[in-house]
Design an enzyme around this catalytic site. Structure first.
Site, short mmCIF file in Angstrom:
data_model
loop_
_atom_site.label_atom_id
_atom_site.label_comp_id
_atom_site.label_asym_id
_atom_site.label_seq_id
_atom_site.Cartn_x
_atom_site.Cartn_y
_atom_site.Cartn_z
N LYS A 1 0.83 -1.20 0.00
CA LYS A 1 0.00 0.00 0.00
C LYS A 1 0.87 1.26 0.00
O LYS A 1 0.59 2.21 -0.74
CB LYS A 1 -0.91 0.01 1.22
N ALA B 1 0.04 -4.30 10.99
CA ALA B 1 1.37 -3.92 10.52
C ALA B 1 1.34 -2.51 9.96
O ALA B 1 0.31 -2.06 9.43
CB ALA B 1 1.87 -4.89 9.45
N ALA C 1 -1.05 0.91 6.55
CA ALA C 1 -1.25 -0.12 7.57
C ALA C 1 -2.16 -1.22 7.03
O ALA C 1 -2.92 -1.00 6.08
CB ALA C 1 -1.85 0.48 8.84
N ASP C 2 -2.05 -2.38 7.64
CA ASP C 2 -2.92 -3.50 7.29
C ASP C 2 -3.18 -4.30 8.55
O ASP C 2 -2.31 -4.41 9.42
CB ASP C 2 -2.28 -4.37 6.22
N THR C 3 -4.39 -4.84 8.65
CA THR C 3 -4.78 -5.62 9.83
C THR C 3 -5.43 -6.92 9.39
O THR C 3 -6.26 -6.92 8.47
CB THR C 3 -5.77 -4.81 10.70
#
Length: 239
Positions: free
Chosen positions: A69, A134, A97-99
């Site tokens: 991203k 993250a 960010a990524d979850t």
């Protein structure tokens, strides 16, 4: 890109000369930054998120997705104008960010439909699971000393990637309760089919770790990094 700012007294301020770009469409991530008082621009990445690779751990995948991203937004900036590279290096901090939700080593993404959402919740109910968030930061020329592992990126930017894991325990809810939650519509665009910051708060018995990580942004680590690296500082406007 859309500029966002807070209506409240600032907790932190960006160091002069920098701009913050949030590579995310998450309302809660926007809210975290707004609550800090940081002005930021929305710069949602183009394209679909990468899919997990066979055998890839949830933590590795989450870091890779956040990094993808951030670099997608960087590529858009560089393609926007002939001076994009200079602007990226000298001014822009790109935050992505990524979850993901993981149980038994399996990654639970966003459900495809209500039936899929219900099956996810049935798998989670009455037990614990992990939520991994993250962050990837693409930074201009470094300020101060690095506090985390860093790797040099193309075009003299610096890439910092970190993640945090919290463990969430669901109460053992029966199917009719889970179905009622699915019918609210909230689970349809949520990893693991629930939102702890929304109607889904009642699902959770306890959390081991950071609540903000479960919501989607490990704010303690992020604040420490930006402060330690000199990209932001505590606001002193009212002291």
């Amino acid at each position: 890109m859309t500029t966002q700012s807070s209506q409240h007294s600032a907790l932190f301020t960006l160091t002069a000369g920098y701009r913050l770009l949030l590579a995310s469409g998450s309302p809660r991530r926007r809210q975290f930054l707004s609550e800090w008082g940081l002005p930021f621009e929305l710069a949602r990445p183009d394209g679909a998120e990468p899919l997990p690779e066979p055998g890839e751990s949830p933590d590795t995948y989450t870091r890779r997705a956040a990094t993808a991203k951030a670099h997608a937004v960087a590529a858009n900036l560089l393609g926007a104008s002939a001076t994009g590279a200079t602007q990226l290096h000298s001014k822009a901090i790109i935050l992505a960010a990524d979850t993901v939700v993981a149980v038994d080593g399996d990654i639970l993404g966003k459900p495809n439909d209500p039936r899929h959402a219900l099956s996810m919740l049935q798998r989670l109910t009455g037990r614990g699971h992990e939520v991994i968030s993250a962050v990837c930061l693409l930074l201009p020329s470094p300020v101060g000393n690095a506090s985390m592992d860093a790797a040099e990126c193309p075009m003299d930017t610096e890439e910092l990637v970190f993640s945090d894991v919290s463990r969430v325990f669901f109460h053992p809810w029966p199917e009719d309760v889970l179905r009622a939650y699915v019918n609210t519509g909230e689970p349809h665009d949520k990893a693991g089919a629930y939102a702890i910051q929304g109607h889904g708060a009642f699902l959770v018995d306890k959390i081991e770790g950071s609540w903000s990580t479960v919501v989607g942004l490990p704010v303690t680590q992020l604040a420490h990094l930006l402060l330690n690296r000199g990209f932001m500082q505590p606001s002193t406007s009212h002291t």
